[in-house]
Design a protein around this motif. Structure first.
Motif, mmCIF file in Angstrom:
data_model
loop_
_atom_site.group_PDB
_atom_site.id
_atom_site.type_symbol
_atom_site.label_atom_id
_atom_site.label_comp_id
_atom_site.label_asym_id
_atom_site.label_seq_id
_atom_site.Cartn_x
_atom_site.Cartn_y
_atom_site.Cartn_z
ATOM 1 N N UNK A 106 0.803 -1.228 0.000
ATOM 2 C CA UNK A 106 0.000 0.000 0.000
ATOM 3 C C UNK A 106 0.834 1.276 0.000
ATOM 4 N N UNK A 107 2.141 1.197 0.272
ATOM 5 C CA UNK A 107 2.993 2.389 0.215
ATOM 6 C C UNK A 107 3.932 2.365 -0.989
ATOM 7 N N UNK A 108 3.688 1.479 -1.934
ATOM 8 C CA UNK A 108 4.558 1.392 -3.109
ATOM 9 C C UNK A 108 4.500 2.689 -3.916
ATOM 10 N N UNK A 109 5.626 3.061 -4.515
ATOM 11 C CA UNK A 109 5.674 4.292 -5.305
ATOM 12 C C UNK A 109 4.724 4.229 -6.494
ATOM 13 N N UNK A 110 4.720 3.105 -7.188
ATOM 14 C CA UNK A 110 3.856 2.932 -8.363
ATOM 15 C C UNK A 110 2.588 2.217 -7.908
ATOM 16 N N UNK A 111 1.527 2.984 -7.646
ATOM 17 C CA UNK A 111 0.306 2.409 -7.089
ATOM 18 C C UNK A 111 -0.403 1.497 -8.084
ATOM 19 N N UNK A 112 -0.287 1.811 -9.374
ATOM 20 C CA UNK A 112 -0.906 0.947 -10.379
ATOM 21 C C UNK A 112 -0.249 -0.419 -10.421
ATOM 22 N N UNK A 113 1.080 -0.438 -10.405
ATOM 23 C CA UNK A 113 1.804 -1.711 -10.385
ATOM 24 C C UNK A 113 1.526 -2.472 -9.101
#
Length: 213
Positions: free
Chosen positions: A82-89
């Protein structure tokens, strides 16, 4: 020093028995359905029947524990992303992990899914999953990676829908779920798509199965 002490390894024994019990029960329910006896499960696990009931007061509690374990795996994957830079990926990775988990346990999920909804802890766990996936979905929307009218509840429901679509073919085409996942992902990302014809549910409200007549 006086008083009774716990025998070394006793807690480890209890945890090992519980793991064996859950593994044996998962296999038994998948093969034989929810009517399989607790005696059969105990025999498969290599433990006494009384030990089964020391861990789980009823078969319903055992069914719920197995479903909770599956939900925990899926929820953990969402929380990690949930804190990933690329939210789509991140959303794509979560959906891939979720459908893959359901496909791996397909026979068990087919047998146990609906009966487990009678258990309050399972329904609460589904609610927690929806809450976390809402965060994933909202972040993906904020980055323009998914359509604005999609919710986390939609995503959670799609996991089961993709699995059910692929289910009849999984024995001969075990990776076919990836085809239907990709179709769903394309629909989620489609820019300029028509507005969906029905509003999403505010919260996933799953009803327990009705008893047989």
């Amino acid at each position: 020093m006086t008083g009774r002490t716990t025998a070394p390894g006793s807690r480890a024994d209890m945890m090992r028995n519980r793991r064996h019990l859950l593994a044996a029960a998962t296999e038994a329910f998948a093969e034989c359905g929810v009517d399989v006896s607790m005696s059969e499960i105990a025999q498969r696990a290599g433990i006494a029947k009384g030990t089964v009931f020391r861990h789980f007061a009823s078969k319903d509690d055992l069914l719920a524990a197995i479903m909770l374990r599956l939900l925990e795996r899926i929820t953990d994957s969402a929380a990690r992303l949930r804190q990933a830079d690329d939210a789509g990926a991140a959303l794509r990775e979560f959906m891939t992990t979720g459908v893959e988990a359901l496909a791996a346990d397909r026979a068990f999920c087919e047998v146990i899914g609906r009966p487990s909804l009678q258990h309050a802890e399972v329904r609460d766990a589904i609610g927690r999953l929806c809450d976390i996936v809402d965060v994933l979905t909202d972040r993906a929307k904020s980055q323009g990676r998914v359509r604005e009218d999609v919710t986390g509840t939609d995503i959670v429901l799609l996991l089961g829908g993709i699995h059910q679509t692929a289910l009849p073919l999984l024995d001969t085409h075990p990776q076919i779920w990836r085809r239907y996942l990709e179709l769903a992902l394309d629909g989620l990302c489609g820019s300029g798509s028509r507005t969906l014809p029905h509003p999403p549910p505010a919260r996933l409200r799953l009803s327990a199965p009705s008893p047989p007549p």
